[in-house]
Scaffold this active site. Structure first.
Site, mmCIF file in Angstrom:
data_model
loop_
_atom_site.group_PDB
_atom_site.id
_atom_site.type_symbol
_atom_site.label_atom_id
_atom_site.label_comp_id
_atom_site.label_asym_id
_atom_site.label_seq_id
_atom_site.Cartn_x
_atom_site.Cartn_y
_atom_site.Cartn_z
ATOM 1 N N ASN A 123 33.910 17.097 104.667
ATOM 2 C CA ASN A 123 33.367 17.450 105.978
ATOM 3 C C ASN A 123 33.718 16.431 107.048
ATOM 4 O OD1 ASN A 123 31.674 15.388 105.063
ATOM 5 N ND2 ASN A 123 29.888 16.231 106.112
ATOM 6 N N CYS A 173 6.528 0.268 86.459
ATOM 7 C CA CYS A 173 5.125 0.657 86.260
ATOM 8 C C CYS A 173 4.602 1.431 87.470
ATOM 9 C CB CYS A 173 4.269 -0.580 85.991
ATOM 10 S SG CYS A 173 4.339 -1.843 87.272
ATOM 11 N N ASN A 215 33.259 14.855 100.476
ATOM 12 C CA ASN A 215 34.050 14.045 101.412
ATOM 13 C C ASN A 215 34.698 14.890 102.502
ATOM 14 O OD1 ASN A 215 35.337 12.159 98.603
ATOM 15 N ND2 ASN A 215 33.556 11.691 99.848
#
Length: 611
Positions: A67, A183, A65
């Site tokens: 930056n 799948c 957070n």
């Protein structure tokens, strides 16, 4: 001190006028969210003279957070965003402001309609669909004006919602995170994202993460050749160690097993695609740079993460990162996925690219894989700042009392006709919206013969329609209720109904049910219609203008693992959002904002999120 504070706001009195400035000073404002936009917004509010502010956020401060959420520093990691943001605003901008912080979930019962009625304005700085819908419904129910906002990379938007006068947040369908059938992920990947999900949700979680998070099981079959290859795994481990063993298992033995399953069962395991090619570590080391790698290497301005590695480089990276992660797990236990962890991202990137090679899918750079693995669009601090400023401008317009001065404002990445910002009059309410229109009605088509009540409540009422604590009535009969207010007899009766089909609980074809949610002060009429769906199809259809996510078939894997929809969707950046290919019957869909075009009437930007 009082004199100094008055001098501080003298320019605002001049700009706004004394009467409007006094409204700003006296108004009570609720800020929902103290993340990327919320930090900028709180600072802007106190510097504009707002002095009665409450902020609510369930989240805590994370390293990633820092930056862009400038109210937080390294010493604050792990602390409440709301509480730290409050203290930072008071310490750095206006110690005289009355700012109250709530480290809580806005969906909690104590933050219902009575709580919302305390405020003159509600300003959203949220990061997820679920919480946005909930706050929207509270504001519709209480008649409070809501300023909605969000960013998506360089794009941003601000929307003013005045109940009964403008469209609400749910008047138009919203894009949602895409899901993929298990799948496809397990046996027949077709796109890079399928391989990235496999690497993150299966390979990483199985061997380094929380075993409970593993959602994909490989096929099992009794075969002599498979047993022989599995027996050789132990030899590889004894001779070469864990990392080489893992490589051999994932990219040779498991792939060989899939091929044998397809051969022996005659099943279309690979769903019409060319079968994969098992890969030995020794063979991988012989596969050098291909033309794509050469082209990437020729671009000297690229960062290492933006370079495309050869298969041999990727194999070595896999072994190095797997060994590093194994050492960390042995030392401190299982790891949580973190896109900012260099070892974890190196492993996921390498595993993804090796699987792409095995299935003949074009490989990706680590930079691209990081975006897919984190399901993010990078958050831009300057976009947050622009949007937060626009929120305050619209809040002042609302307090001015003139709706015709309020605008929906869009921020674009590149100028169009010399402009980055475009403002439009808010649209009028959608007559088909089941949240804010007088009829409050929607139709749901679902398989009433096989769908059970608990699934209907969780997937349709809560996730798709956004109810928080739904009560279901058919006529005067109560079919379902939830909450702590139920006595033991009632709780037992409703629990006994949970696994019954909709037909068995009187919610069959043609039934008109009433759903009431006291926490949102919302009541809607829902017509149940029977429909048949294939195993890979969306498992319901909704008619009406709602934010209806596509429900995956049983066992399907979401592109965003449990992170995105957990109320606060504890994501640091942005979910990659894709709209359903076809809107549900009766839905009106607005086009996304194009980067190079001025938005026309009815257009909306990409659904934003930032924390």
């Amino acid at each position: 001190r009082t004199g100094r504070m008055e001098d501080r706001y003298s320019h605002l009195r001049t700009v706004l006028g004394t009467q409007l400035f006094e409204k700003v000073r006296a108004s009570k404002v609720l800020v929902v969210g103290a993340g990327g936009i919320g930090c900028e917004l709180l600072k802007n509010l106190v510097l504009t003279g707002f002095s009665n502010i409450e902020v609510i956020d369930l989240d805590t401060i994370d390293l990633s957070n820092l930056n862009r959420q400038f109210l937080f520093h390294r010493k604050h990691i792990g602390q409440s965003k709301a509480q730290v943001a409050r203290q930072s605003v008071l310490d750095n901008f206006d110690p005289s402001a009355n700012v109250v912080a709530h480290h809580a979930n806005v969906k909690g019962h104590e933050y219902g309609t009575e709580f919302i009625r305390k405020f003159d304005l509600v300003l959203n700085a949220l990061d997820n669909l679920d919480a946005r819908r909930h706050v929207n419904r509270l504001c519709v129910a209480t008649g409070r004006t809501l300023v909605e906002s969000g960013t998506a990379g360089y794009l941003g938007q601000v929307q003013v919602i005045v109940p009964t006068k403008t469209e609400c947040y749910e008047c138009q369908p919203k894009p949602v995170p895409k899901t993929y059938a298990s799948c496809t992920i397990r046996s027949s990947p077709k796109e890079p994202v399928h391989c990235v999900i496999w690497a993150k949700a299966n390979a990483f979680s199985t061997y380094f993460g929380d075993p409970a998070a593993v959602v994909l099981d490989d096929e099992k079959i009794d075969d002599g050749q498979i047993r022989f290859e599995e027996a050789r795994l132990q030899e590889v481990r004894e001779k070469h160690g864990f990392a080489r063993w893992l490589f051999h298992k994932l990219f040779y033995v498991d792939i060989f097993t899939k091929l044998r399953v397809a051969e022996l069962t005659k099943l279309d395991v690979f769903m019409g695609r060319a079968p994969p090619t098992p890969l030995l570590f020794e063979d991988a080391l012989l596969i050098g740079a291909d033309p794509a790698c050469a082209a990437s290497s020729a671009q000297c301005d690229l960062l290492p993460e933006q370079m495309l590695h050869s298969v041999s480089q990727t194999a070595n990276l896999f072994v190095e990162s797997a060994a590093a992660l194994r050492k960390r797990v042995d030392a401190s236990g299982h790891l949580d996925f973190d896109k900012d962890d260099a070892d974890i991202m190196a492993f996921v990137a390498a595993a993804s690219n090796l699987r792409m090679h095995v299935f003949d899918i074009r490989r990706q750079t680590q930079f691209d894989i990081k975006s897919l693995a984190g399901n993010i669009i990078p958050a831009i601090a300057t976009t947050n700042a622009i949007v937060a400023g626009l929120i305050v401008v619209q809040a002042v317009n609302v307090l001015r009392g003139s709706l015709d001065q309020c605008r929906s404002v869009y921020v674009q990445k590149t100028p169009s006709r010399g402009r980055l910002l475009f403002a439009m009059h808010p649209d009028k309410p959608n007559a088909e919206c089941f949240v804010c229109s007088p009829k409050n009605a929607v139709s749901v088509r679902v398989n009433t013969s096989t769908s059970v009540l608990s699934w209907f409540v969780e997937q349709v009422l809560k996730k798709a329609l956004g109810f928080n604590q739904p009560y279901i009535f058919v006529g005067s009969s109560e079919i379902f209720a939830t909450g702590s207010s139920l006595d033991k007899v009632e709780a037992a009766r409703f629990a006994a109904q949970a696994n019954k089909t909709l037909n068995d609980v009187r919610l069959g074809n043609g039934c008109i049910a009433t759903v009431h949610d006291e926490s949102q002060d919302l009541e809607a009429s829902i017509t149940i219609l029977h429909g048949e769906f294939g195993p890979e199809d969306q498992q319901y259809e909704i008619s009406g203008t709602v934010s209806a996510p596509v429900q995956p078939a049983p066992g399907a894997v979401q592109a965003q693992q449990p992170v995105a929809a957990a109320a606060v969707d504890d994501v640091d950046d942005l979910v990659i959002i894709e709209k359903p290919a076809t809107p549900a019957a009766g839905q009106k869909r607005k086009a996304d904002l194009e980067l190079s075009e001025r938005p026309r009437k009815g257009q909306k930007s990409t659904e934003p999120n930032d924390r």
